[in-house]
Design an enzyme around this catalytic site. Structure first.
Site, mmCIF file in Angstrom:
data_model
loop_
_atom_site.group_PDB
_atom_site.id
_atom_site.type_symbol
_atom_site.label_atom_id
_atom_site.label_comp_id
_atom_site.label_asym_id
_atom_site.label_seq_id
_atom_site.Cartn_x
_atom_site.Cartn_y
_atom_site.Cartn_z
ATOM 1 N N LYS A 76 -4.771 10.000 -8.430
ATOM 2 C CA LYS A 76 -4.403 10.217 -7.030
ATOM 3 C C LYS A 76 -4.555 11.707 -6.757
ATOM 4 O O LYS A 76 -3.820 12.528 -7.309
ATOM 5 C CB LYS A 76 -2.960 9.761 -6.766
ATOM 6 C CG LYS A 76 -2.504 9.947 -5.307
ATOM 7 C CD LYS A 76 -3.195 8.969 -4.375
ATOM 8 C CE LYS A 76 -2.619 9.055 -2.966
ATOM 9 N NZ LYS A 76 -3.242 8.095 -2.037
ATOM 10 N N HIS A 105 0.818 -1.210 0.000
ATOM 11 C CA HIS A 105 0.000 0.000 0.000
ATOM 12 C C HIS A 105 0.854 1.263 0.000
ATOM 13 O O HIS A 105 0.634 2.171 -0.812
ATOM 14 C CB HIS A 105 -0.923 -0.014 1.225
ATOM 15 C CG HIS A 105 -1.825 1.168 1.307
ATOM 16 N ND1 HIS A 105 -3.041 1.222 0.657
ATOM 17 C CD2 HIS A 105 -1.691 2.366 1.956
ATOM 18 C CE1 HIS A 105 -3.616 2.392 0.899
ATOM 19 N NE2 HIS A 105 -2.818 3.103 1.685
ATOM 20 N N HIS A 109 3.191 6.167 -1.920
ATOM 21 C CA HIS A 109 3.881 7.312 -1.327
ATOM 22 C C HIS A 109 5.399 7.216 -1.473
ATOM 23 O O HIS A 109 6.123 7.644 -0.585
ATOM 24 C CB HIS A 109 3.512 7.420 0.159
ATOM 25 C CG HIS A 109 2.057 7.603 0.410
ATOM 26 N ND1 HIS A 109 1.397 8.777 0.147
ATOM 27 C CD2 HIS A 109 1.119 6.740 0.882
ATOM 28 C CE1 HIS A 109 0.111 8.650 0.459
ATOM 29 N NE2 HIS A 109 -0.081 7.423 0.912
#
Length: 370
Positions: free
Chosen positions: A304, A246, A261
């Protein structure tokens, strides 16, 4: 009544005994004292009046010093300052990780990131800065890629090379079972072995060992593997996700990018034409690396809206800071200092499944951008 005072926090009364003098004799006379519910009673699903109570497996939820580590605190745990002390629930112990500790150790980790990019290693072109009202527009306001240049010799360093090997081990769509091969397990172990060779991760372990979170480096590494690589379900029961996937690799859920990220992953996919950079909404104050950007982008057609990421940091730096904050401040903002500038990290534990003795997996971890 028993011959000594006995009270239960689930009881509304106490039996006490009184000695009444009668000449040369004394008479033991039981007396029943009624106390108000606020004096004695505490709901079993609350931390009201329970912040210094020792762990009991019979309790529905817990308020002891390690409930955050195991993810089994009562819902109102964070509202009781006595439970929290200066931060992590070890209110009257030298094992507490205070806010001052976090500021100090984060600066130490920042200085220990010897594998970070040098200013000449990366050139970025942030272009358009989006306002808060524009981040959801899905409009490409930056005609050129974010990365103008990256010195890919960085990627030959052991922690980078072992990190990059992990990125193709996942199916990005949630709801699809992840099949972990023996080779992929070896890649996980090799990555952890390489990062643990670094001064940065050795400093992090030394700090957590000093705070009695881990008794040995072996225990620490085993827990890193579970919290980051252990599988759980974001869908309908399929083992389809992990903290590492994730946060670092990224996922797609309900038609949107989830997580994602990491700057290395972004650069490699942008180079292939799979990522389209749209804009940024935040640019950190650092004039060297690591820096921080809040990004808007499309990943093969999936959007995103805000994806914060360190830029130019080593894999061990991100892993270390996120791990520190997940252990010290799970579910809350974690206030750090990097090169004299303030930075906050948010982590969340996965609450629907556990490993070990009730420990929680990492659900997400990211830099909080204003």
């Amino acid at each position: 009544c028993p011959s000594s005072k006995t009270c239960s926090r689930h009881s509304l009364s106490c039996c006490v005994t009184g000695w009444l003098g009668r000449g040369a004799r004394s008479v033991l006379r039981p007396t029943l004292l009624f106390l108000s519910p606020t004096d004695l009673y505490t709901a079993p699903d609350s931390c009201e009046g329970r912040c210094e109570e020792p762990y009991s497996k019979e309790d529905e939820c817990h308020c002891d010093a390690k409930c955050e580590t195991y993810g089994n605190c009562c819902e109102d745990y964070y509202r009781h300052s006595l439970c929290l002390g200066d931060g992590d629930g070890f209110s009257s112990s030298r094992d507490a990780i205070t806010n001052e500790d976090l500021l100090r150790v984060s600066e130490q980790l920042y200085r220990a990131d010897h594998n970070k990019a040098r200013p000449s290693d990366i050139a970025i072109n942030p272009q358009y800065q989006a306002s808060p009202d524009e981040t959801g527009d899905q409009e490409d306001r930056s005609p050129r890629p974010l990365y103008k240049y990256v010195n890919e010799e960085l990627f030959s360093k052991p922690t980078y090379a072992s990190f990059i090997k992990l990125l193709d081990n996942y199916q990005r769509a949630t709801g699809r079972e992840e099949e972990v091969t023996a080779e992929e397990l070896r890649e996980q172990d090799n990555f952890l072995k390489e990062v643990m060779k670094t001064e940065l991760m050795k400093k992090l372990f030394a700090f957590l060992h000093q705070k009695n979170r881990y008794s040995s480096e072996q225990e620490f590494v085993a827990d890193l593997k579970e919290m980051w690589f252990g599988l759980y379900s974001r869908g309908d029961g399929e083992q389809d996700s992990s903290g590492f996937e994730h946060v670092f690799s990224g996922e797609v859920k309900k038609g949107k990018v989830s997580g994602f990220h990491n700057w290395i992953r972004f650069y490699l996919l942008e180079k292939k034409g799979i990522i389209n950079y749209f804009s940024h909404n935040f640019d950190g104050p650092w004039d060297t690396y690591p820096d921080v950007l809040g990004l808007q982008f499309s990943w093969d057609g999936f959007y995103k809206e805000v994806g914060s990421a360190f830029i130019g940091s080593s894999p061990e730096f991100e892993l270390g800071l996120y791990t520190l904050c997940f252990i010290a401040r799970p579910g809350r903002a974690c206030y750090l200092s990097l090169g004299g500038y303030s930075l906050s990290i948010q982590t969340y534990p996965w609450t629907k499944s556990t490993y070990g003795n009730g420990k929680k997996y990492i659900a997400t971890a990211y830099v909080i951008s204003p």
